[in-house]
Design an enzyme around this catalytic site. Structure first.
Site, PDB file in Angstrom:
ATOM      1  N   ILE A  72       6.262  -2.975   8.964  1.00 58.79           N
ATOM      2  CA  ILE A  72       5.609  -4.220   9.344  1.00 58.79           C
ATOM      3  C   ILE A  72       6.578  -4.933  10.283  1.00 58.79           C
ATOM      4  CG2 ILE A  72       4.168  -4.430   7.293  1.00 58.79           C
ATOM      5  CD1 ILE A  72       6.084  -6.452   6.145  1.00 58.79           C
ATOM      6  N   ASP A  73       6.069  -5.819  11.109  1.00 63.93           N
ATOM      7  CA  ASP A  73       6.899  -6.471  12.116  1.00 63.93           C
ATOM      8  C   ASP A  73       8.068  -7.223  11.484  1.00 63.93           C
ATOM      9  OD1 ASP A  73       5.129  -5.549  13.983  1.00 63.93           O
ATOM     10  OD2 ASP A  73       4.129  -7.470  14.309  1.00 63.93           O
TER      11      ASP A  73
END
Length: 477
Positions: A265-266
Site C-alpha cells: 500500500i502507498d
C-alpha cells in the site's frame, strides 16, 4: 535518461568533461546538479564523475517530539562531509547516485571508499541499507552519452576483455548486466564489475517514532498482520530496505528471520498489511491475490461526496506517478474498478490533527465538512483509489499529488483530456493537453492522507482482520 536494463528507473545526467585513462578498465561516474555542471579530478587510478539528479526527493515530516541529527556536517568538494546514516535525518537530501566500473579487484567497501572519498562506516551503512548494487558487466550508456563515454563503454565491454573473465562465461550480455544487491562489506568485486551506489538513500524518519508492537494486529506461524503507519514503506525502496515496516516489525517481534512483503500500500496510506514469515507462505499469499481470494476494504476521507455504487476508470499503463485515468475505454489501459459502499458526512480534521500527521492543505476551497467513504477495491492498481476519487471530483484529504489537479479541473472542466469535457480535436492537440494536464498534479504527500486499508480478509472470510480507527477520527467530537 535511463541507463538501460541494468539500471532501469535511475536518472543520470552525463557531463561533457569525460576523461579516460590508460588503464584497460576505467572507473567512471557523472556529475550534474540542476543546470550547473561541476567537474573535478582525483589523484587516483580512476577518473570519476559524480551524478546528482536535478529532481528532489520529498522532505519527510516529523512531529516535534522527535529529535534527529543530520548525517552530514561541513562541506567538502561540493558535498557535505559524510559520517553515518544514523541517526536518521529529519529531511532527505537531493538524490546522489554514483556509477562505477571497478578498475582493480578487491573488497567492495575498500573500492567504494577510495573511488568516492567516503568513510568506511558510511559505506558499510549503505551496504546494510541495501543501497549498493553490482553487475558483472557495465550496462549500455544512455542515448545522450558522448562519443568519449561510448568509447569507454566499448573498451570495458570489448569481447577481448570479456573473454578473459571466467565469471561471465556461459552468460549472455543481458544476463551479465543484471544487477544484484551487495550484501556484505567484504564481498569481492573483480575488475570490470559495474557498481551503482545510492549515496543518498531515501529516508523514513517516521519509522523511529512508532511503537511497532502496538501496531501488530495478529501473529501466526505463517504470517503477521500489521496496522501500517502512514509515512512508512511496507518493504522498503530500491535504496533503503532497512527503514521499512517489514524490518521494524520483525525486530519488534524478536524474529531472527525478517518478515517478507506479500503486497503493497502507498507510503502515505495506513492500515492492514500482511507480512509472510516464510518464503512458502509469501508464494501462497501471492497466489491468493492472483486468484482474487483476497478482499480489501478501504476508508477514504474525501473533500466532496462520492456516489454509492461501482466506479470504473481506465489507467494509463505507464509506471510513473501521478497515474492518469480515463472515464472512456482506451485500448491497452488498465481496468480500474472500485465499489463505494457507504459515504457519510463527517467534520473536516481539526488543525491539531492535521499538523500531527503533516496533512497538506492543497487549497481545497471549502473545509467545513469532509466525507468518509467505505470502499471495496475490486481491482488493485497503484494509486487506484486516489486517482479514481480525484477524477470524480472528490480527492482524498491531504493528497497533495491528486487534489491540485481536481481543483484545476473544477475551475476549468475542459482541462482534463480524459474527462467528460475534453476539448482537444487532433492528436497533436491531445498530446499538448496531456502534458499540460500532467503538470497540474502536485508532489507526493509527506506523511499521511485520508486513506486507510481498514479490512483485509481471504479464503471467504476464514482469515479476517481490521485496523484501528483511522487517524482523522481522533480529532472528531
Amino acid at each position: 535518461m535511463k541507463m538501460g536494463s541494468a539500471s532501469a528507473g535511475l536518472v543520470s545526467i552525463f557531463s561533457n568533461g569525460y576523461r579516460s585513462l590508460s588503464a584497460p578498465v576505467s572507473s567512471w561516474r557523472t556529475l550534474a546538479s540542476s543546470s550547473l555542471y561541476k567537474h573535478y579530478k582525483r589523484n587516483s587510478k580512476s577518473a570519476v564523475f559524480s551524478c546528482l539528479s536535478s529532481s528532489k526527493i520529498e522532505l519527510s515530516c516529523l512531529s516535534s517530539k522527535v529529535d534527529v541529527a543530520q548525517t552530514t556536517t561541513t562541506s567538502v568538494n561540493g558535498y557535505h562531509k559524510y559520517d553515518r546514516l544514523l541517526p536518521c535525518p529529519s529531511e532527505n537530501g537531493p538524490p546522489r547516485v554514483e556509477h562505477l566500473v571497478v578498475s582493480e579487484g578487491g573488497p567492495v567497501l575498500e573500492y567504494i571508499c577510495k573511488s568516492l572519498d567516503l568513510p568506511p562506516l558510511f559505506v558499510a551503512d549503505l551496504i546494510h541499507f541495501g543501497a549498493v548494487y553490482y553487475a558483472l558487466v557495465c550496462p549500455q550508456p544512455p542515448p545522450s552519452a558522448t562519443p568519449e563515454q561510448i568509447r569507454i563503454f566499448k573498451e570495458v565491454t570489448a569481447p577481448s576483455v570479456l573473454s578473459k573473465r571466467t565469471s561471465i562465461k556461459g552468460k549472455t550480455v543481458r544476463e551479465a548486466q543484471k544487477t544484484f544487491r551487495i550484501t556484505h562489506v567484504e564481498q569481492f568485486v573483480e575488475a570490470g564489475t559495474y557498481l551503482r551506489v545510492h549515496v543518498h538513500p531515501k529516508r523514513f524518519p517516521r519509522c523511529y517514532e512508532i511503537d511497532w508492537k502496538s501496531r501488530i494486529i495478529a501473529v501466526t506461524d505463517s504470517y503477521v498482520v500489521l496496522d501500517k503507519p502512514a509515512g512508512t514503506s511496507v518493504g522498503g525502496t530500491s535504496d533503503n530496505i532497512e527503514e521499512s515496516c517489514a524490518t521494524f516489525a520483525s525486530r519488534a517481534l524478536g524474529f531472527s528471520t525478517p518478515l517478507k512483503t506479500t503486497h503493497q500500500i502507498d507510503n502515505c496510506t495506513e492500515g492492514c498489511v500482511v507480512l509472510a514469515r516464510t518464503k512458502e507462505y509469501c508464494s501462497i499469499f501471492h497466489g491468493k491475490i492472483r486468484e482474487k481470494k483476497v478482499k480489501k476494504l478501504y476508508l477514504a476521507l474525501t473533500a466532496a461526496p462520492v456516489p454509492i455504487g461501482i466506479i470504473t476508470h481506465y489507467m494509463r499503463p505507464i509506471n510513473v506517478a501521478p497515474r492518469l485515468v480515463s472515464e472512456d475505454f482506451i485500448k491497452g489501459w488498465y481496468l480500474c474498478k472500485l465499489e463505494v459502499m457507504e459515504c457519510k458526512e463527517v467534520p473536516w480534521p481539526d488543525p491539531v490533527i492535521q499538523q500531527k500527521y503533516c496533512i497538506e492543505d492543497s487549497e481545497w476551497p471549502s473545509k467545513d465538512r469532509a466525507y468518509e467513504c467505505k470502499i471495496n477495491l475490486l481491482t488493485g492498481r497503484t494509486h487506484q483509489v486516489r486517482a479514481q476519487l480525484a477524477a470524480c471530483g472528490a480527492p482524498i484529504v491531504g493528497d497533495s499529488m491528486y487534489m491540485p489537479a481536481a481543483i484545476a479541473e473544477m475551475a476549468n472542466p475542459g482541462l482534463n483530456p480524459f474527462g467528460k469535457y475534453k476539448k482537444y480535436t487532433t492528436e497533436s492537440d491531445k498530446e499538448m493537453t496531456v502534458t499540460k494536464w500532467f503538470a497540474r498534479f502536485g508532489k507526493e504527500p509527506k506523511v499521511a492522507i485520508g486513506l486507510q486499508a481498514c479490512q483485509i480478509s481471504w479464503d471467504d472470510g476464514e482469515h479476517f482482520y481490521e485496523a484501528r480507527s483511522p487517524w482523522w477520527r481522533s480529532g472528531m467530537a
